[in-house]
Design a protein around this motif. Structure first.
Motif, mmCIF file in Angstrom:
data_model
loop_
_atom_site.group_PDB
_atom_site.id
_atom_site.type_symbol
_atom_site.label_atom_id
_atom_site.label_comp_id
_atom_site.label_asym_id
_atom_site.label_seq_id
_atom_site.Cartn_x
_atom_site.Cartn_y
_atom_site.Cartn_z
ATOM 1 N N GLY A 173 0.835 -1.165 -0.050
ATOM 2 C CA GLY A 173 0.047 -0.044 0.126
ATOM 3 C C GLY A 173 0.864 1.189 0.036
ATOM 4 N N TYR A 174 1.989 1.259 0.801
ATOM 5 C CA TYR A 174 2.644 2.457 0.859
ATOM 6 C C TYR A 174 3.490 2.601 -0.549
ATOM 7 C CZ TYR A 174 6.631 5.495 2.384
ATOM 8 O OH TYR A 174 7.580 6.603 2.447
ATOM 9 N N LEU A 175 3.925 1.625 -1.161
ATOM 10 C CA LEU A 175 4.642 1.825 -2.421
ATOM 11 C C LEU A 175 3.622 2.379 -3.582
ATOM 12 C CD1 LEU A 175 6.982 -1.205 -2.580
ATOM 13 C CD2 LEU A 175 7.397 1.049 -1.987
ATOM 14 N N VAL A 182 9.672 4.204 -5.022
ATOM 15 C CA VAL A 182 10.351 2.959 -5.802
ATOM 16 C C VAL A 182 11.388 3.691 -6.687
ATOM 17 C CG1 VAL A 182 9.753 1.510 -7.526
ATOM 18 C CG2 VAL A 182 8.011 1.772 -5.891
ATOM 19 N N GLN A 183 10.994 5.021 -7.343
ATOM 20 C CA GLN A 183 12.203 5.599 -8.263
ATOM 21 C C GLN A 183 13.373 5.784 -7.759
ATOM 22 O OE1 GLN A 183 11.876 5.555 -11.781
ATOM 23 N NE2 GLN A 183 10.134 4.363 -11.696
ATOM 24 N N ARG A 215 18.510 2.454 -14.416
ATOM 25 C CA ARG A 215 17.426 3.122 -15.106
ATOM 26 C C ARG A 215 17.479 3.222 -16.582
ATOM 27 N NH1 ARG A 215 16.420 8.793 -11.691
ATOM 28 N NH2 ARG A 215 15.734 7.934 -9.897
ATOM 29 N N ASN A 216 18.817 2.846 -17.260
ATOM 30 C CA ASN A 216 19.024 2.731 -18.513
ATOM 31 C C ASN A 216 18.209 1.880 -19.343
ATOM 32 O OD1 ASN A 216 20.448 5.170 -18.418
ATOM 33 N ND2 ASN A 216 22.568 3.981 -18.388
ATOM 34 N N TYR A 217 18.082 0.559 -18.617
ATOM 35 C CA TYR A 217 17.305 -0.643 -18.983
ATOM 36 C C TYR A 217 15.873 -0.976 -18.459
ATOM 37 C CZ TYR A 217 22.621 -0.871 -19.634
ATOM 38 O OH TYR A 217 23.849 -0.702 -19.958
ATOM 39 N N LEU A 218 15.425 0.044 -17.710
ATOM 40 C CA LEU A 218 14.287 -0.323 -17.399
ATOM 41 C C LEU A 218 13.018 -0.085 -18.233
ATOM 42 C CD1 LEU A 218 14.150 1.073 -13.674
ATOM 43 C CD2 LEU A 218 14.747 -1.196 -14.486
ATOM 44 N N LEU A 219 12.053 -0.903 -18.105
ATOM 45 C CA LEU A 219 10.606 -0.510 -18.983
ATOM 46 C C LEU A 219 9.673 -0.667 -17.835
ATOM 47 C CD1 LEU A 219 10.972 -3.335 -21.478
ATOM 48 C CD2 LEU A 219 10.985 -0.864 -21.758
ATOM 49 N N PRO A 220 8.464 0.019 -18.129
ATOM 50 C CA PRO A 220 7.468 -0.092 -16.791
ATOM 51 C C PRO A 220 7.261 -1.425 -16.139
ATOM 52 C CG PRO A 220 6.781 1.060 -18.981
ATOM 53 C CD PRO A 220 7.932 0.563 -19.257
ATOM 54 N N GLU A 221 7.123 -2.560 -16.881
ATOM 55 C CA GLU A 221 7.274 -3.668 -16.574
ATOM 56 C C GLU A 221 8.525 -4.311 -15.655
ATOM 57 O OE1 GLU A 221 6.909 -6.847 -19.615
ATOM 58 O OE2 GLU A 221 7.235 -5.342 -20.648
ATOM 59 N N THR A 222 9.501 -3.402 -15.812
ATOM 60 C CA THR A 222 10.497 -3.857 -14.921
ATOM 61 C C THR A 222 10.515 -2.990 -13.570
ATOM 62 O OG1 THR A 222 11.709 -3.464 -17.079
ATOM 63 C CG2 THR A 222 13.056 -3.959 -15.101
#
Length: 530
Positions: A173-175, A182-183, A215-222
């Motif tokens: 719930g907090y996240l 998270v970021q 962050r260079n390799y992240l997608l929304p699902e990541t």
């Protein structure tokens, strides 16, 4: 056979000479000279100094310096050399007098040399074992076929502990309420090292590019998978596994299976190993398999509709005949003098109703015949069963079969594709009809039953009064191309199983206690939040 003499074979190559003094890379020759100079200084001081102290114990320093310069035999020779120098210094200074304090100091010095030698040999062996272990670890790390990332999660761990200290209990719930956290955690993760497989996976040109910001390799699902990892860390889980995707340096999407092993609770999380398996090809193969299964299921539906041709024609002809009859009656009522408009209106209303009935039949057939991607929605199970009963009702009558429904009240909805569920029920119902073709001594009856079953599941059963399933056929019943009918192709039940299992359910058959067999389908009910 001609034997070549030793003289004719040329000069023999002398065996390599054993070197006891090895200079590892990075070891300055100044250190060697310093060790020799120190040994010489100790010898001179021990020989000429009138001080009544055991100066030769300082040879221990020389022996410890030799650990990095010599192998095992070299250390032993250095130790023996120091012992010999100690004895020579004693003889020069005190002659053959083996009594008194000088002799005691000599023995103390020799003991120190011996003990230091043992410690040096033990230390060198332990260091060699440690270096070999490190070499093996690095070799495994670099040559593993699985991509491995060594990452520093210590800052993330500290942030999660701070949340616990602030009284946060529901981390999910907090996240959800604080996506920026998270970021922030993603930014705190440091990639310390990666192996060759990881560099290839990321499409990086070199390691420095691969260990750049996460962050260079992240997608929304990541990001979603990272959120789940934070929850696992917060809950004190020892490991974490998740299917997700990443973006390569070439902006290509790669499907991955990520697994992390967390250190014990008291550790700092400075060296967390993340293993990543590229499952992109497996995902593509799975999609191709699903498309092939969908095409096969479509062919099976068309084949089933072919079997129902007579019934379909009858279902459509009945309302069409009624429309014609009502139309003729309407004309008669209009031709009367004066026209009976009330009766004419009633005939038109009956015609409209019959037309809608025919349209509904045609629409159900079109839905079954069309080929489209599955639409998983919440369905009323009993409503689907009743629709199937309408589709196969005429076929049952043609076979002299009574189709009975025993539907449980207030069943929760199922999340499944409507057409696929209809296909399963039509296949099972028609199979039940065929199973009773030779039955003459008892009523031919097919019972379709629906019941809620604990926990949160729905069971649909199709029961016939045929001769049952042979024992040798039961294990192969759902295999592709296995059939007990001469004109069958053996795909119906196989497709039924594929559809049921793709929705996380189970299908099985069993012989009844009296006559015939029953096929059961067990599917999980839709959750309340869905």
């Amino acid at each position: 056979m001609v034997l070549q003499s030793a003289a004719d074979s040329g000069p023999a190559t002398p065996p390599p000479r054993r070197r006891f003094l090895t200079v590892p890379a990075g070891v300055s020759r100044i250190r060697i000279a310093l060790a020799i100079a120190l040994a010489a200084a100790i010898f001179l001081f021990d020989t000429v100094s009138p001080a009544g102290i055991a100066v030769a114990v300082l040879y221990a320093v020389v022996i410890m310096m030799s650990v990095d310069l010599c192998d095992r035999r070299g250390i032993i020779l250095v130790s023996l050399g120091c012992a010999v120098l100690t004895m020579i210094a004693f003889l020069i200074g005190h002659g053959w007098n083996f009594e008194g304090d000088p002799m005691l100091r000599c023995l103390v010095s020799l003991s120190a040399v011996g003990i230091t030698s043992l410690l040096a040999l033990r230390n060198q062996r332990a260091t060699a074992v440690l270096k070999e272990s490190e070499r093996r670890y690095r070799n495994i790390f670099q040559t593993a076929g699985v991509s491995i990332f060594e990452e520093d999660f210590s800052a993330v761990r500290s942030a999660l502990r701070t949340l616990k200290q602030r009284g946060v209990a529901d981390i999910r719930g907090y996240l959800a309420d604080h996506p920026s956290f998270v970021q922030h955690c993603i930014a705190m993760v440091q990639i310390l090292d990666v192996n060759e497989a990881a560099i290839r996976l990321l499409g990086a040109r070199e390691k420095t590019q691969a260990i750049s910001s996460l962050r260079n390799y992240l997608l929304p699902e990541t990001t979603d998978s990272f959120r789940e990892m934070l929850c696992a860390m917060f809950d004190g889980e020892h490991s974490f596994e998740y299917e997700t995707a990443i973006r390569t340096a070439d902006d290509e999407r790669r499907a991955i299976l990520m697994a992390a092993t967390f250190p014990p609770e008291g550790d700092s999380y400075r060296n967390v190993l993340i293993s990543v398996l590229d499952i992109t090809e497996r995902e593509r193969a799975q999609r191709a398999l699903e498309q092939a299964q969908s095409a096969l299921a479509h062919v099976s539906r068309i084949s089933t509709l072919g079997e129902l041709t007579a019934s379909i024609a009858h279902e459509v002809n009945q309302p069409l005949a009624a429309i014609v009859t009502n139309g003729e009656a309407c004309l008669r009522w209009l031709n009367r003098v004066p026209p009976d408009l009330g009766e004419a209106r009633a005939c038109v209303e009956h015609s409209v109703a019959e037309g809608r009935r025919a349209g509904a039949v045609v629409q159900r057939l079109r839905n079954l015949a069309r080929r489209a991607d599955p639409q998983v929605v919440a369905l009323d199970v009993n409503g689907v069963i009743e629709e199937v009963a309408l589709l196969v009702g005429r076929e049952a009558a043609e076979h002299g079969v009574a189709l009975r429904l025993d539907l449980g009240p207030s069943l929760p909805p199922l999340r499944i594709d409507r057409i696929q569920l209809q296909q399963i029920l039509i296949n099972l119902t028609i199979n039940a009809m065929h199973a009773m073709e030779t039955v003459t001594d008892r009523p031919r009856q097919v019972m379709v039953e629906s019941r809620e079953q604990w926990p949160s599941s729905i069971r649909i059963s199709v029961r016939d009064q045929g001769s049952g399933i042979a024992a040798d056929a039961m294990p192969r019943l759902f295999d592709a191309f296995f059939t007990t009918r001469q004109e069958g192709i053996g795909l119906g039940l196989s497709i039924c199983r594929s559809i049921v299992e793709s929705h996380g359910g189970r299908i099985w058959a069993e012989n009844n206690a009296d006559h015939g067999a029953t096929f059961h389908i067990l599917l999980a009910a839709a959750k309340d939040e869905e």
